[in-house]
Design a protein around this motif. Sequence first.
Motif, PDB file in Angstrom:
ATOM      1  N   ASN A 111      -7.362  -8.523  -6.817  1.00 39.77           N
ATOM      2  CA  ASN A 111      -6.242  -9.026  -6.033  1.00 39.77           C
ATOM      3  C   ASN A 111      -6.538  -8.947  -4.531  1.00 39.77           C
ATOM      4  O   ASN A 111      -6.180  -9.848  -3.772  1.00 39.77           O
ATOM      5  CB  ASN A 111      -4.980  -8.219  -6.373  1.00 39.77           C
ATOM      6  CG  ASN A 111      -3.753  -8.809  -5.723  1.00 39.77           C
ATOM      7  OD1 ASN A 111      -3.569 -10.022  -5.723  1.00 39.77           O
ATOM      8  ND2 ASN A 111      -2.927  -7.950  -5.143  1.00 39.77           N
ATOM      9  N   THR A 112      -7.218  -7.883  -4.123  1.00 40.05           N
ATOM     10  CA  THR A 112      -7.610  -7.759  -2.716  1.00 40.05           C
ATOM     11  C   THR A 112      -8.544  -8.908  -2.330  1.00 40.05           C
ATOM     12  O   THR A 112      -8.387  -9.521  -1.267  1.00 40.05           O
ATOM     13  CB  THR A 112      -8.294  -6.398  -2.466  1.00 40.05           C
ATOM     14  OG1 THR A 112      -7.394  -5.359  -2.867  1.00 40.05           O
ATOM     15  CG2 THR A 112      -8.647  -6.204  -1.009  1.00 40.05           C
ATOM     16  N   THR A 133      -9.860   6.453   5.308  1.00 36.59           N
ATOM     17  CA  THR A 133      -8.612   5.690   5.337  1.00 36.59           C
ATOM     18  C   THR A 133      -8.803   4.328   4.684  1.00 36.59           C
ATOM     19  O   THR A 133      -7.962   3.863   3.914  1.00 36.59           O
ATOM     20  CB  THR A 133      -8.135   5.519   6.797  1.00 36.59           C
ATOM     21  OG1 THR A 133      -7.891   6.805   7.336  1.00 36.59           O
ATOM     22  CG2 THR A 133      -6.868   4.693   6.876  1.00 36.59           C
ATOM     23  N   PHE A 134      -9.933   3.694   4.994  1.00 41.71           N
ATOM     24  CA  PHE A 134     -10.252   2.405   4.371  1.00 41.71           C
ATOM     25  C   PHE A 134     -10.228   2.537   2.844  1.00 41.71           C
ATOM     26  O   PHE A 134      -9.593   1.747   2.148  1.00 41.71           O
ATOM     27  CB  PHE A 134     -11.631   1.933   4.848  1.00 41.71           C
ATOM     28  CG  PHE A 134     -12.073   0.620   4.268  1.00 41.71           C
ATOM     29  CD1 PHE A 134     -11.866  -0.562   4.956  1.00 41.71           C
ATOM     30  CD2 PHE A 134     -12.692   0.571   3.023  1.00 41.71           C
ATOM     31  CE1 PHE A 134     -12.266  -1.777   4.416  1.00 41.71           C
ATOM     32  CE2 PHE A 134     -13.093  -0.646   2.476  1.00 41.71           C
ATOM     33  CZ  PHE A 134     -12.879  -1.818   3.174  1.00 41.71           C
ATOM     34  N   LEU A 135     -10.900   3.561   2.322  1.00 44.13           N
ATOM     35  CA  LEU A 135     -10.981   3.733   0.864  1.00 44.13           C
ATOM     36  C   LEU A 135      -9.608   4.078   0.266  1.00 44.13           C
ATOM     37  O   LEU A 135      -9.247   3.561  -0.793  1.00 44.13           O
ATOM     38  CB  LEU A 135     -12.008   4.807   0.510  1.00 44.13           C
ATOM     39  CG  LEU A 135     -13.469   4.394   0.713  1.00 44.13           C
ATOM     40  CD1 LEU A 135     -14.399   5.585   0.499  1.00 44.13           C
ATOM     41  CD2 LEU A 135     -13.865   3.245  -0.224  1.00 44.13           C
ATOM     42  N   GLY A 161      -4.382  -0.420  -2.948  1.00 42.58           N
ATOM     43  CA  GLY A 161      -4.089  -1.846  -3.074  1.00 42.58           C
ATOM     44  C   GLY A 161      -3.230  -2.377  -1.953  1.00 42.58           C
ATOM     45  O   GLY A 161      -2.375  -3.227  -2.179  1.00 42.58           O
ATOM     46  N   SER A 162      -3.491  -1.881  -0.729  1.00 37.74           N
ATOM     47  CA  SER A 162      -2.599  -2.304   0.352  1.00 37.74           C
ATOM     48  C   SER A 162      -3.077  -3.564   1.071  1.00 37.74           C
ATOM     49  O   SER A 162      -2.528  -3.925   2.110  1.00 37.74           O
ATOM     50  CB  SER A 162      -2.373  -1.159   1.340  1.00 37.74           C
ATOM     51  OG  SER A 162      -3.591  -0.691   1.855  1.00 37.74           O
ATOM     52  N   GLY A 198      -4.121  -3.114   5.091  1.00 35.84           N
ATOM     53  CA  GLY A 198      -4.555  -1.748   4.842  1.00 35.84           C
ATOM     54  C   GLY A 198      -6.041  -1.570   5.095  1.00 35.84           C
ATOM     55  O   GLY A 198      -6.470  -0.519   5.582  1.00 35.84           O
ATOM     56  N   LEU A 199      -6.827  -2.601   4.786  1.00 37.96           N
ATOM     57  CA  LEU A 199      -8.275  -2.502   5.002  1.00 37.96           C
ATOM     58  C   LEU A 199      -8.619  -2.538   6.490  1.00 37.96           C
ATOM     59  O   LEU A 199      -9.718  -2.152   6.881  1.00 37.96           O
ATOM     60  CB  LEU A 199      -9.010  -3.622   4.262  1.00 37.96           C
ATOM     61  CG  LEU A 199      -8.808  -3.675   2.743  1.00 37.96           C
ATOM     62  CD1 LEU A 199      -9.771  -4.674   2.119  1.00 37.96           C
ATOM     63  CD2 LEU A 199      -8.979  -2.315   2.090  1.00 37.96           C
TER      64      LEU A 199
END
Lengths: 330, 330
Positions: free
Chosen positions: A231-232, B135-137, B143-144, B148-149
């Motif tokens: 989904n990402t 934070t990335f992981l 699943g943000s 989020g990435l």
Amino acid sequence: MHAFVRSLITEWRRLDLPVEGETIVVAVSGGADSVSLLLALHDLKEREKLNHRIVAAHLNHHLRGSDSDADERFVKLLTQDLGVELALGGLELVSGGNLEQNARVKRYRFLAETAERVKAFAVATGHTINDQAETFLMNLIRGSGPDGLAAMRSTRTLNPHAADPLPTLLVRPLLTWAKRGDTEQYCKDRGIEYRYDTMNEDTAFRRVRIRKVLLPLLEDFNPKIVEVLANTANLIQSLPAVDDSENRFAEQDELILGEVRGLDSAELKAAIRTWLHARRGTRRQLGLKHITAVERLILSEKSGRVAEVPGGRVVKADGRLRYEENKVEK
Amino acid sequence: MHAFVRSLITEWRRLDLPVEGETIVVAVSGGADSVSLLLALHDLKEREKLNHRIVAAHLNHHLRGSDSDADERFVKLLTQDLGVELALGGLELVSGGNLEQNARVKRYRFLAETAERVKAFAVATGHTINDQAETFLMNLIRGSGPDGLAAMRSTRTLNPHAADPLPTLLVRPLLTWAKRGDTEQYCKDRGIEYRYDTMNEDTAFRRVRIRKVLLPLLEDFNPKIVEVLANTANLIQSLPAVDDSENRFAEQDELILGEVRGLDSAELKAAIRTWLHARRGTRRQLGLKHITAVERLILSEKSGRVAEVPGGRVVKADGRLRYEENKVEK
């Protein structure tokens, strides 16, 4: 109708792929993913939901000795039972280099050549949501940035640099919804065996280590990790800035001549097709002659200012092309 | 000058942060990351490269019993030795809920309150490239999506909903370049001890499991994985479509009144500041009175059509604001 088949035809329509009168090549390794795709497409043909000529294609890469030959025999028998045409290819064993990468390149070349030979509009592969999650992780680890995190697209051009005919599509109709377990279950429900790829156990391969070591650890963090990663990738594909040289033309209301004239012939045809598809809202009825007419409009100053296409026309003015729909009488 | 300090001042300039006449709050837990940041900022002040009043801030969250009190004593002694002001805060132990998340929220509230009290333009934290990778992981697994990435930004507004004064900045000047090993090494080179957070070993915490289990596995795939993940976050931050409600105004040549009038007072101030910063190419000399003048221009029809700001003016016309630079005589 089996839920797997229903999901496939739903996705087929969502992707706006043609439903009749074409030839489609289905890549069949013998594993559950590709076998389930072949079975489901064949089922849709029998139900007259998809009226295409189906050609299965199998490449024997001879990487696994007698197992590779057994795969080939299996695909032969399966397609005979189904009454589906089969195109077979063979590769000599090549050592050295990146075995996985080389095999992949040769497999796609074989599929593209087969598609050209049988005049197929598309090659379909059985990539699943699991493959998408693995590709996402491979590209993440490699550091290939947002473009890499977009991972695989459900449709793309298979042979963007072929000059003629219209570039063949690569279609992955299981990519966004089918998990590996779904493809295995559908084969079982149909009472059809599938082959097991022993290379799936060889963790010398980076992709296998991702599948066998990294993904299970990530599942400890989030049991839905495969869906989350796929989904990402989808969300990143939908960002306008992520490179997708073909699909960016879908976003443009008008084609700017100065921009598209820099493309080579095959890229230009792909751009026109993508742009017209988005403007018309469908791929249907659009043939090579229409694409070629628009191409002449772009490249030649003497070609007038209008090209007729099914449902409307493309008009050249002020260094741009715009699409005008036929007016419908009430 | 130590390479660590040189890297810090280089990043400070890259972020276009003020170099004199302000107050800055430095969040100091007692760990190597925050201690190295305090030491390096203090060193830059001694060298007159940064002429700010420095206020260290330490929150005793009482989560680790006597260890928490020892951390507080350590920070007291360190700041006394350096001759740096210290703001101390204490939290009662709260059980239940998400311990990590609650502690984080309260820490940021304490830092924001401290900054308001001492009229600091910014709070600086010692987040490193390792924190960014974690934070990335975390966000990937959760699943943000692309937002989020993008993970943490080097600068953001600390208290976007405070109505007054100007929103304080949160600055992370180690985020893009310092690895955890670098902060530890710099402390050692300065002969300064640092505290070790025993909660770093408690893999009940998701972030600790990511640090201790997931990242080492990913390093087997790519030894540079920390840099790769942090760089990926940077690349995603730079995609125009990724949500960054504050920074999107940096991209706009003109502010559209109809758009910014929908913001609340603090968001509007932040938008004006970001927009003016980008137009002027610097944050310097811009004070609350200038921001307020532009705010009046936006909100009131009776406020005339020009607001003067250092180096130029903001002009209202056709439902938009544009920035005009003062002409410089040759």
